[in-house]
Motif scaffolding. Structure first.
Motif, PDB file in Angstrom:
ATOM      1  N   VAL A  70     -15.971  23.625  -9.092  1.00 54.30           N
ATOM      2  CA  VAL A  70     -17.141  23.169  -9.840  1.00 54.30           C
ATOM      3  C   VAL A  70     -16.877  23.434 -11.312  1.00 54.30           C
ATOM      4  N   TYR A  71     -17.386  22.543 -12.139  1.00 53.51           N
ATOM      5  CA  TYR A  71     -17.133  22.607 -13.575  1.00 53.51           C
ATOM      6  C   TYR A  71     -18.436  22.706 -14.354  1.00 53.51           C
ATOM      7  N   LEU A  72     -18.318  23.226 -15.559  1.00 52.94           N
ATOM      8  CA  LEU A  72     -19.423  23.190 -16.502  1.00 52.94           C
ATOM      9  C   LEU A  72     -18.858  22.759 -17.845  1.00 52.94           C
ATOM     10  N   GLN A  73     -19.155  21.526 -18.207  1.00 50.08           N
ATOM     11  CA  GLN A  73     -18.759  21.017 -19.515  1.00 50.08           C
ATOM     12  C   GLN A  73     -19.832  21.391 -20.508  1.00 50.08           C
ATOM     13  N   MET A  74     -19.445  22.105 -21.536  1.00 52.13           N
ATOM     14  CA  MET A  74     -20.401  22.597 -22.524  1.00 52.13           C
ATOM     15  C   MET A  74     -20.058  21.996 -23.883  1.00 52.13           C
ATOM     16  N   LEU A 118     -15.736  25.088 -18.400  1.00 56.28           N
ATOM     17  CA  LEU A 118     -15.532  26.162 -17.444  1.00 56.28           C
ATOM     18  C   LEU A 118     -15.196  25.578 -16.077  1.00 56.28           C
ATOM     19  N   SER A 119     -14.350  26.289 -15.357  1.00 52.34           N
ATOM     20  CA  SER A 119     -13.995  25.899 -13.997  1.00 52.34           C
ATOM     21  C   SER A 119     -14.269  27.058 -13.054  1.00 52.34           C
ATOM     22  N   CYS A 120     -14.616  26.719 -11.831  1.00 50.47           N
ATOM     23  CA  CYS A 120     -14.844  27.734 -10.806  1.00 50.47           C
ATOM     24  C   CYS A 120     -14.188  27.236  -9.524  1.00 50.47           C
TER      25      CYS A 120
END
Length: 115
Positions: A78-82, A20-22
């Protein structure tokens, strides 16, 4: 006014990965904290991961070792690597920034995990 735009959600099989990217409409370098939250149907919104201005990170116990939060201040993103996604990770994921004494939220991005 700060605008946050999330992207990267979608449909993935259990065990798969998503990032995810923000993207923020302003500089994030002075933000006290940025975070990812999620909300599943009929459940309360919960904190998933936080990255502080210092760069330190914190995670919900349910995602430790599988999710990684990071940021790129040059891109104001900001990223969320899942990784190793589970069915129970399915939710709408929201980006949050604490900046200038206020909290700002994105519109959310849906993550669907199939078994």
């Amino acid at each position: 006014q700060v605008q946050l735009a999330e992207s990267g959600g979608g449909l993935v099989q259990a065990g798969g990965s998503l990032r995810l990217s923000c993207a923020a409409s302003t500089s994030i370098s002075s933000a006290l904290a940025m975070a990812w939250y999620r909300q599943a149907p009929e459940k309360q919104r919960e904190l998933v991961a936080t990255i502080l201005r210092s760069g330190s990170t914190n995670y919900a116990d349910s995602v430790k070792g599988r999710f990684t939060i990071s940021r790129d201040t040059a891109k104001n993103t900001v990223y969320l690597q899942m990784n190793s996604l589970k069915v129970e990770d399915q939710a709408v994921y929201y980006c949050n920034i604490h900046l200038w004494g206020r909290d700002y939220w994105g519109q959310g991005t849906q993550v669907t995990v199939s078994s």
